[in-house]
Design a protein around this motif. Structure first.
Motif: not given
Ligand code: GLV
Ligand code: MN
Ligand code: MN
Length: 408
Positions: A218-219, A238-242, A307-310, A312-319
Motif C-alpha cells: 500500500v502506497e 489505515l488502508a491496510a487495516a481495512e 475498492t479500498i484503494a479508490a 482512500r486514495c492510496v495505491g495498492v499492488r498485490t504480488e
C-alpha cells in the motif's frame, strides 16, 4: 519397542537450538541455530550408521541401505526449521521420530529390501524466503532454479545465503527424478484439536488443504502526525487495516468453515509514532481444501483491495507468492498406515490436513501418506505446543510398521 527416553532426550536437545529462550523455539533456515541443529542431526544419523547426502539447497538424505539397493527406496522425514516463537514438535517429531523408527526396525533385526531414506527438508516454513516448503518444492520441480536469485532475505539471494551456509551446486540438480522413491510417509503432529479432543491415537491423512499466499503493498502519503489534518490524510496503514478486515470478512463468508485467511505480517514505513505511515506491506495466507473456493476468495480479496484503494486514495499492488493445489494421499499408503494402526490396536481416524507439509509436494512425485499424532488442545506454532511422550511413541510405532511393510 520405541526407545522413548532417548527420543525425548533428542527432542529436548534439538529444542535447545533456538534463537529465542525456552519454551519458545525459533530456528530460521540457514541461521546459526538451524546449522547447529543440522550438525546435531547429522551426528545422530552417523551414530545410526546412516549414509548422509545433502543436495544444493540443503535437503538432507540419511539412508539405511536395504538388501535390494537397486529398488526405489521408501522415504520418511519432515523439517527442523521453526517459525518465530514456535514450539518444539512441529517437524521435529517427523525427523527424530523417523530416525527412531529406523533404529527400532534395526534393533528388531530387520533389514528391509528397499533402502529407507530419512529426509530433512530445507525451509518448510516460509519465514526467511517468504515461501513455504522450499526444499520439497524444488525436489518436486514446483519451483525452478531461478528461485536461487529471485528469493531474497535482507537483500541477499537464496544462492548467496545457501552458499554461505555451505550448500553449493546448482539448484537445477535438486529435483528428484520420476520414480526416485517408491513411497513417502511423513509423521507430524496434527496441529489441530480433533485427535486430542476425541482421544484418537492416530490421524490418517487423506488430503492436504490448498495453500496460497501473497503480498499487498500500500502506497499512501506520509507526514507529520501533528500537522497533517485528518481529512487530508492518505494513511497507508489505515488502508491496510481495512484490507485486513475485508480479508477476514471474505473468508468468513465463503460458505465453508474450511476457508481460512490470515494476515500474519504488517510492516509500516517509516514506523515512527509521530509520522503518518506512507507505506504498508501485508503478507496474507489463504487456504481451503476446495481449490476453486479458495481462488474465488482470492479474487474477492483483490476486488476489495481495489475498492479500498479508490476510496482512500492510496495505491495498492498485490504480488502472488504461491497458489498450490491440494494434495491427495495415495490410497495404498493410507491403507498401509491403517493396517499398521489396526495391528497395534490403535484408534485411528481419516482426516484432512489443514496445515501444509512437505508431503504437499512429495505427493506430486511419490505415492505419499501422513501419520498425525495428537497435540495438546491442538496448539501449534506457539511455544505451548506439546505432544505427550505416549502419543509420540505411538506415532513412531505406526511409522516403523508402515515403513517396514512398504520397504518389504
Ligand atoms: C506449515 O507450517 C503451515 O503453515 O501450514
Ligand atoms: Mn509449521
Ligand atoms: Mn510442520
Amino acid at each position: 519397542m520405541v526407545d522413548l527416553e532417548r527420543l525425548q532426550r533428542e527432542l529436548d536437545t534439538l529444542a535447545t537450538f533456538s534463537e529465542h529462550p525456552p519454551p519458545a523455539v525459533t530456528r530460521v533456515v540457514f541461521g546459526e541455530m538451524d546449522l547447529r541443529a543440522r550438525a546435531y542431526l547429522k551426528t545422530l544419523f552417523a551414530e545410526a550408521s546412516l549414509v548422509v547426502h545433502e543436495d544444493p539447497v540443503g535437503n538432507t538424505f540419511a539412508r539405511w541401505t536395504g538388501t535390494h539397493p537397486s529398488l526405489p527406496p521408501v522415504a520418511t522425514g519432515s523439517h527442523c526449521d521453526a517459525i518465530p516463537n514456535a514450539g518444539r514438535f512441529d517437524g521435529t517429531v517427523g525427523v527424530l521420530g523417523g530416525l527412531e523408527a529406523i533404529r527400532m526396525l534395526h534393533r528388531a533385526g530387520l533389514t528391509p529390501q528397499r533402502s529407507i531414506d530419512l529426509i530433512v527438508f530445507t525451509s518448510e516454513e516460509p519465514t526467511r524466503f517468504g515461501i513455504g516448503c522450499l526444499g520439497s518444492r524444488l525436489l518436486a520441480s514446483a519451483l525452478d532454479q531461478s528461485a536461487g536469485e529471485r528469493l531474497t532475505s535482507d537483500s541477499r539471494s537464496l544462492n548467496e545465503i545457501r552458499a554461505s551456509a555451505g550448500f553449493s551446486g546448482s539448484l537445477a540438480d535438486v529435483p528428484l527424478r520420476a520414480g526416485a522413491y517408491a513411497a513417502f510417509v511423513e509423521l507430524h503432529i496434527e496441529q489441530g484439536p480433533i485427535l486430542d479432543r476425541d482421544r484418537i491415537d492416530i490421524g490418517v491423512v487423506t488430503a492436504i488443504a490448498a495453500p496460497a499466499s501473497f503480498r499487498i503493498f500500500v502506497e499512501g502519503e506520509g507526514g507529520h502526525a501533528g500537522a497533517v489534518l485528518m481529512p487530508d490524510r492518505r494513511d497507508a496503514f489505515l488502508a491496510a487495516a481495512e484490507i485486513a478486515l475485508s480479508i477476514e470478512r471474505i473468508a468468513r463468508s465463503s460458505g465453508s468453515i474450511d476457508t481460512v485467511a490470515t494476515t500474519g505480517v504488517c510492516e509500516l514505513f517509516p514506523g515512527a509514532i509521530n509520522s503518518v505511515p506512507s507505506r504498508a506491506r501485508l503478507d496474507v495466507d489463504v487456504r481451503d481444501i476446495d481449490e476453486g473456493r479458495r481462488d474465488r476468495v482470492l479474487a474477492d480479496i483483490m476486488r476489495a483491495c481495489d475498492t479500498i484503494a479508490a476510496r482512500r486514495c492510496v495505491g495498492v499492488r498485490t504480488e502472488p507468492i504461491n497458489a498450490d493445489p491440494p494434495a491427495h494421499c495415495a490410497p495404498a499408503i493410507v491403507d498401509a498406515i491403517e493396517r499398521a494402526c489396526d495391528a497395534r490396536g490403535l484408534q485411528h481416524r481419516r482426516m484432512i490436513s489443514r496445515a501444509y507439509h512437505d508431503s504437499l509436494f512429495m505427493s506430486r512425485i511419490v505415492p505419499t501418506g501422513m501419520i498425525f499424532i495428537p497435540c495438546r488442545d491442538g496448539i501449534s506454532h506457539r511455544p505451548e505446543e506439546y505432544a505427550a511422550p505416549d502419543a509420540v511413541s505411538r506415532g513412531v510405532e505406526v511409522l516403523a510398521d508402515t515403513l517396514a511393510s512398504l520397504a518389504g
